[in-house]
Design an enzyme around this catalytic site. Structure first.
Site, PDB file in Angstrom:
ATOM      1  N   ARG A 154      11.813  -8.340  16.267  1.00 15.83           N
ATOM      2  CA  ARG A 154      12.952  -8.653  15.897  1.00 15.83           C
ATOM      3  C   ARG A 154      13.877  -7.588  14.879  1.00 15.83           C
ATOM      4  NH1 ARG A 154      13.779 -13.213  12.888  1.00 15.83           N
ATOM      5  NH2 ARG A 154      12.059 -12.265  11.254  1.00 15.83           N
ATOM      6  N   ARG A 170      21.682 -10.364   8.876  1.00 20.96           N
ATOM      7  CA  ARG A 170      21.915 -11.695   8.104  1.00 20.96           C
ATOM      8  C   ARG A 170      23.641 -11.633   8.037  1.00 20.96           C
ATOM      9  NH1 ARG A 170      18.152 -11.494   2.835  1.00 20.96           N
ATOM     10  NH2 ARG A 170      16.099 -11.645   3.817  1.00 20.96           N
ATOM     11  N   ARG A 215      -1.869   4.104   9.794  1.00 23.86           N
ATOM     12  CA  ARG A 215      -0.937   4.882   9.157  1.00 23.86           C
ATOM     13  C   ARG A 215      -1.482   5.221   7.593  1.00 23.86           C
ATOM     14  NH1 ARG A 215       4.244   3.739   8.418  1.00 23.86           N
ATOM     15  NH2 ARG A 215       4.032   1.558   9.268  1.00 23.86           N
ATOM     16  N   ARG A 247      10.818   6.276   0.543  1.00 27.75           N
ATOM     17  CA  ARG A 247      11.437   5.712  -0.299  1.00 27.75           C
ATOM     18  C   ARG A 247      10.954   6.174  -1.836  1.00 27.75           C
ATOM     19  NH1 ARG A 247       8.708  -0.296   0.547  1.00 27.75           N
ATOM     20  NH2 ARG A 247       6.465   0.256   1.058  1.00 27.75           N
ATOM     21  N   GLU A 293       7.207   8.065  -1.850  1.00 27.96           N
ATOM     22  CA  GLU A 293       6.252   7.455  -0.665  1.00 27.96           C
ATOM     23  C   GLU A 293       6.428   8.275   0.484  1.00 27.96           C
ATOM     24  OE1 GLU A 293       5.843   3.381  -0.656  1.00 27.96           O
ATOM     25  OE2 GLU A 293       5.746   3.382   1.436  1.00 27.96           O
ATOM     26  N   TYR A 315      -2.345  -6.250   9.400  1.00 26.47           N
ATOM     27  CA  TYR A 315      -1.755  -6.109   8.191  1.00 26.47           C
ATOM     28  C   TYR A 315      -1.439  -7.567   7.533  1.00 26.47           C
ATOM     29  CZ  TYR A 315       1.664  -5.932   4.436  1.00 26.47           C
ATOM     30  OH  TYR A 315       2.108  -5.750   3.305  1.00 26.47           O
ATOM     31  N   ASP A 364      -0.071  -9.758   4.344  1.00 23.45           N
ATOM     32  CA  ASP A 364       0.293  -9.697   2.722  1.00 23.45           C
ATOM     33  C   ASP A 364      -0.815 -10.398   1.811  1.00 23.45           C
ATOM     34  OD1 ASP A 364       2.943  -8.498   2.718  1.00 23.45           O
ATOM     35  OD2 ASP A 364       3.705 -10.221   3.715  1.00 23.45           O
TER      36      ASP A 364
HETATM   37  P1  FDA Z   1      -8.026  -4.533   0.334  1.00 21.11           P
HETATM   38  O1  FDA Z   1      -7.855  -3.248   0.972  1.00 21.11           O
HETATM   39  O2  FDA Z   1      -7.129  -4.651  -0.942  1.00 21.11           O
HETATM   40  O3  FDA Z   1      -9.698  -4.733  -0.288  1.00 21.11           O
HETATM   41  C1  FDA Z   1     -10.745  -4.031   0.324  1.00 21.11           C
HETATM   42  C2  FDA Z   1     -11.541  -3.621  -0.567  1.00 21.11           C
HETATM   43  O4  FDA Z   1     -12.839  -3.159   0.231  1.00 21.11           O
HETATM   44  C3  FDA Z   1     -11.188  -2.263  -1.235  1.00 21.11           C
HETATM   45  O5  FDA Z   1     -11.341  -2.271  -2.619  1.00 21.11           O
HETATM   46  C4  FDA Z   1     -12.103  -1.109  -0.557  1.00 21.11           C
HETATM   47  O6  FDA Z   1     -12.268  -0.070  -1.612  1.00 21.11           O
HETATM   48  C5  FDA Z   1     -13.368  -2.003  -0.410  1.00 21.11           C
HETATM   49  N1  FDA Z   1     -14.222  -1.250   0.500  1.00 21.11           N
HETATM   50  C6  FDA Z   1     -13.749  -0.879   1.895  1.00 21.11           C
HETATM   51  N2  FDA Z   1     -15.014  -0.203   2.146  1.00 21.11           N
HETATM   52  C7  FDA Z   1     -16.142  -0.269   1.519  1.00 21.11           C
HETATM   53  C8  FDA Z   1     -17.256  -0.035   1.448  1.00 21.11           C
HETATM   54  N3  FDA Z   1     -17.759   0.765   2.529  1.00 21.11           N
HETATM   55  N4  FDA Z   1     -18.182  -0.628   0.577  1.00 21.11           N
HETATM   56  C9  FDA Z   1     -17.936  -0.911  -0.595  1.00 21.11           C
HETATM   57  N5  FDA Z   1     -16.286  -1.227  -0.791  1.00 21.11           N
HETATM   58  C10 FDA Z   1     -15.456  -1.153   0.375  1.00 21.11           C
HETATM   59  N6  FDA Z   1       1.172  -7.283   0.191  1.00 21.11           N
HETATM   60  C11 FDA Z   1       2.278  -8.337  -0.524  1.00 21.11           C
HETATM   61  O7  FDA Z   1       2.056  -9.455  -0.323  1.00 21.11           O
HETATM   62  N7  FDA Z   1       3.314  -7.752  -1.043  1.00 21.11           N
HETATM   63  C12 FDA Z   1       3.590  -6.654  -1.173  1.00 21.11           C
HETATM   64  O8  FDA Z   1       4.579  -6.206  -1.522  1.00 21.11           O
HETATM   65  C13 FDA Z   1       2.698  -5.589  -0.429  1.00 21.11           C
HETATM   66  N8  FDA Z   1       2.863  -4.194  -0.303  1.00 21.11           N
HETATM   67  C14 FDA Z   1       1.858  -3.359   0.267  1.00 21.11           C
HETATM   68  C15 FDA Z   1       2.226  -1.990   0.124  1.00 21.11           C
HETATM   69  C16 FDA Z   1       1.241  -1.232   0.704  1.00 21.11           C
HETATM   70  C17 FDA Z   1       1.681   0.368   0.873  1.00 21.11           C
HETATM   71  C18 FDA Z   1       0.147  -1.845   1.498  1.00 21.11           C
HETATM   72  C19 FDA Z   1      -0.841  -0.851   2.069  1.00 21.11           C
HETATM   73  C20 FDA Z   1      -0.136  -3.142   1.410  1.00 21.11           C
HETATM   74  C21 FDA Z   1       0.763  -4.017   0.704  1.00 21.11           C
HETATM   75  N9  FDA Z   1       0.622  -5.295   0.577  1.00 21.11           N
HETATM   76  C22 FDA Z   1       1.277  -6.285   0.111  1.00 21.11           C
HETATM   77  C23 FDA Z   1      -0.836  -5.880   1.207  1.00 21.11           C
HETATM   78  C24 FDA Z   1      -1.834  -6.134   0.210  1.00 21.11           C
HETATM   79  O9  FDA Z   1      -2.331  -4.696  -0.193  1.00 21.11           O
HETATM   80  C25 FDA Z   1      -2.888  -6.842   0.963  1.00 21.11           C
HETATM   81  O10 FDA Z   1      -2.497  -7.932   1.175  1.00 21.11           O
HETATM   82  C26 FDA Z   1      -4.323  -6.743   0.312  1.00 21.11           C
HETATM   83  O11 FDA Z   1      -4.919  -5.665   0.070  1.00 21.11           O
HETATM   84  C27 FDA Z   1      -5.347  -7.477   1.039  1.00 21.11           C
HETATM   85  O12 FDA Z   1      -6.599  -7.614   0.407  1.00 21.11           O
HETATM   86  P2  FDA Z   1      -7.793  -7.281   1.240  1.00 21.11           P
HETATM   87  O13 FDA Z   1      -8.962  -7.849   0.318  1.00 21.11           O
HETATM   88  O14 FDA Z   1      -8.014  -7.883   2.407  1.00 21.11           O
HETATM   89  O15 FDA Z   1      -7.995  -5.736   1.310  1.00 21.11           O
END
Ligand code: FDA
Length: 389
Positions: free
Chosen positions: A175, A179, A258, A289, A312, A360, A362
């Site tokens: 989509r 708005r 990405r 951005r 970025e 992905y 949030d």
């Molecule tokens: P997350 O990636 O945070 O944690 C995983 C952890 O596992 C990391 O600390 C990593 O180091 C660890 N790990 C990986 N492999 C490992 C290994 N082999 N041994 C030990 N540790 C290991 N959400 C939102 O609600 N609003 C927003 O504005 C944004 N903005 C945003 C911007 C960008 C650029 C991104 C990429 C993402 C967002 N997000 C977001 C999403 C948000 O980052 C996401 O919801 C959380 O990171 C998810 O948490 P997780 O615990 O799933 O993963």
């Protein structure tokens, strides 16, 4: 090993599981993370010379309509009343985003009401009526017409994907909402705000429990560390939130992502762009951005003569890059299904979070998914004294 549960990854998913299991089930939880800080991608810290809180892995705005998640997160932090708004700089002008009546009228130098604007966009979107759309460009034109597509979608998308939108699949966009009001609030959720004391204080409070130990700089695949995959799996239940392909040694092939590169700069001005996030739609501007972090917390007493900005840049991730957004090609989807089958065979390991499920998510979704996994998988199995499945 004197832990009842090992959680790999201290992001929101891992910390939610750890906090619930320690507090509600009385388990001793060991959380490991390969990074040198807690919190996964939500981690933030004060920029040293200004004290301005910088989100290290890109801007993080909290928003949710999920009552349970809101109830849960507000145990650890209060939220400001920040409301996110985004603008885009394209062709030497700045427009409000997402595309709304203000954007349409500014772009067409018009003063349309909602119905006239709707009719205009529908007429322009009819350009491809009756034809089969075969790529992202055609799909976007069929949704919002060529002029708005070329101004607001084409260059930005090409930069995000390093690919001409005519070579991208139509499926990337389902989509493109326009708005027909002047409302340019970015999110429509019931709750929105930023943690009053910052993300890291919030994340640290989640981990602050006598039965939770957090061990940083500890990679689950580093066999020189006492807590690693070979030593732990089969001995103690594991919640794994790292990349699912890495867990299985890329047996089904690497999943594609990405990544983003961030370029931070401290400037000797009190305000650089007047807002927190400015998109750049022109293809000849290499970044997508600019974030200016002081605007996330107008209530704080930040220096009046200095500011922190972060440009970025977006590109395809290579081995060793931070994975940010799943690319989700047809091959990726096949591989994810194969990994899910393999995961089912790991009898005492639960895969979760954005990396563990190749999705992905949030923040509120990661927290909500962890609360569900706690209810539906971890609680029943620990209560029954059984292992994870
Ligand atoms: P997350 O990636 O945070 O944690 C995983 C952890 O596992 C990391 O600390 C990593 O180091 C660890 N790990 C990986 N492999 C490992 C290994 N082999 N041994 C030990 N540790 C290991 N959400 C939102 O609600 N609003 C927003 O504005 C944004 N903005 C945003 C911007 C960008 C650029 C991104 C990429 C993402 C967002 N997000 C977001 C999403 C948000 O980052 C996401 O919801 C959380 O990171 C998810 O948490 P997780 O615990 O799933 O993963």
């Amino acid at each position: 090993m004197n832990s009842d549960l090992v959680v790999v990854g201290s992001g929101f998913y891992g910390l939610t599981i750890a906090e619930r299991c320690a507090r509600e089930l009385g388990l001793r939880v060991l959380v490991i993370d390969r990074r040198s800080h807690i919190g996964g991608n939500a981690y933030s810290e004060a920029e040293a010379s200004t004290g301005i809180e910088v989100h290290r892995y890109g801007a993080h705005l909290f928003h949710t309509s999920n009552e349970r998640v809101w109830d849960y997160v507000t145990r650890f932090t209060a939220f400001t009343d920040y409301q996110h708004r985004v603008y885009t700089n394209v062709g030497g002008e700045v427009f409000p985003m997402p595309i709304n009546l203000g954007t349409v009228n500014q772009f067409f130098r018009a003063a349309h009401g909602p119905e006239a604007a709707r009719a205009l966009v529908a007429e322009q979107a009819a350009e491809l009526a009756g034809t089969e759309v075969s790529n992202l460009e055609e799909k976007a034109i069929s949704l919002i017409g060529r002029p708005l597509y070329e101004a607001f979608i084409k260059g930005y998308t090409a930069k995000q994907w390093q690919t001409d939108p005519r070579e991208l699949p139509a499926s990337i966009i389902a989509r493109l909402p326009v708005r027909y009001t002047y409302n340019n609030r970015y999110f429509n959720d019931t709750y929105e705000g930023l943690p009053v004391d910052g993300y890291t204080a919030w994340l640290e409070r989640m981990a602050d429990h006598p039965r939770i130990e957090v061990r940083l700089d500890t990679d689950f695949f580093d066999t020189t560390q006492p807590v690693n995959k070979a030593a732990v799996v089969g001995q103690v239940p594991v919640v794994y939130t790292g990349p699912v392909d890495r867990y299985f040694d890329n047996a089904e092939g690497e999943l594609s992502w990405r990544t983003l590169d961030f370029e931070e700069e401290v400037l000797d001005v009190g305000d650089f762009q007047g807002t927190s996030v400015m998109n750049y739609g022109d293809e000849d501007v290499p970044y997508t951005r600019i974030h200016e972090f002081r605007h996330f917390h107008p209530e704080r007493d930040y220096p009046k003569d200095r500011t922190v900005i972060m440009r970025e840049y977006s590109r395809f991730a290579e081995t060793g890059d931070e994975p940010y957004y799943p690319v989700n090609t047809a091959t990726d989807r096949e591989r994810v299904l194969a990994y899910r089958e393999l995961a089912k065979g790991e009898k005492d390991v639960h895969f979760g979070g954005r990396l563990g499920t190749y999705q992905y998510l949030d923040m509120h979704m990661a927290i909500g998914a962890a609360l569900s996994a706690y209810d539906n998988t971890l609680t029943p199995l620990f209560r029954a004294g059984a292992r994870l499945g």
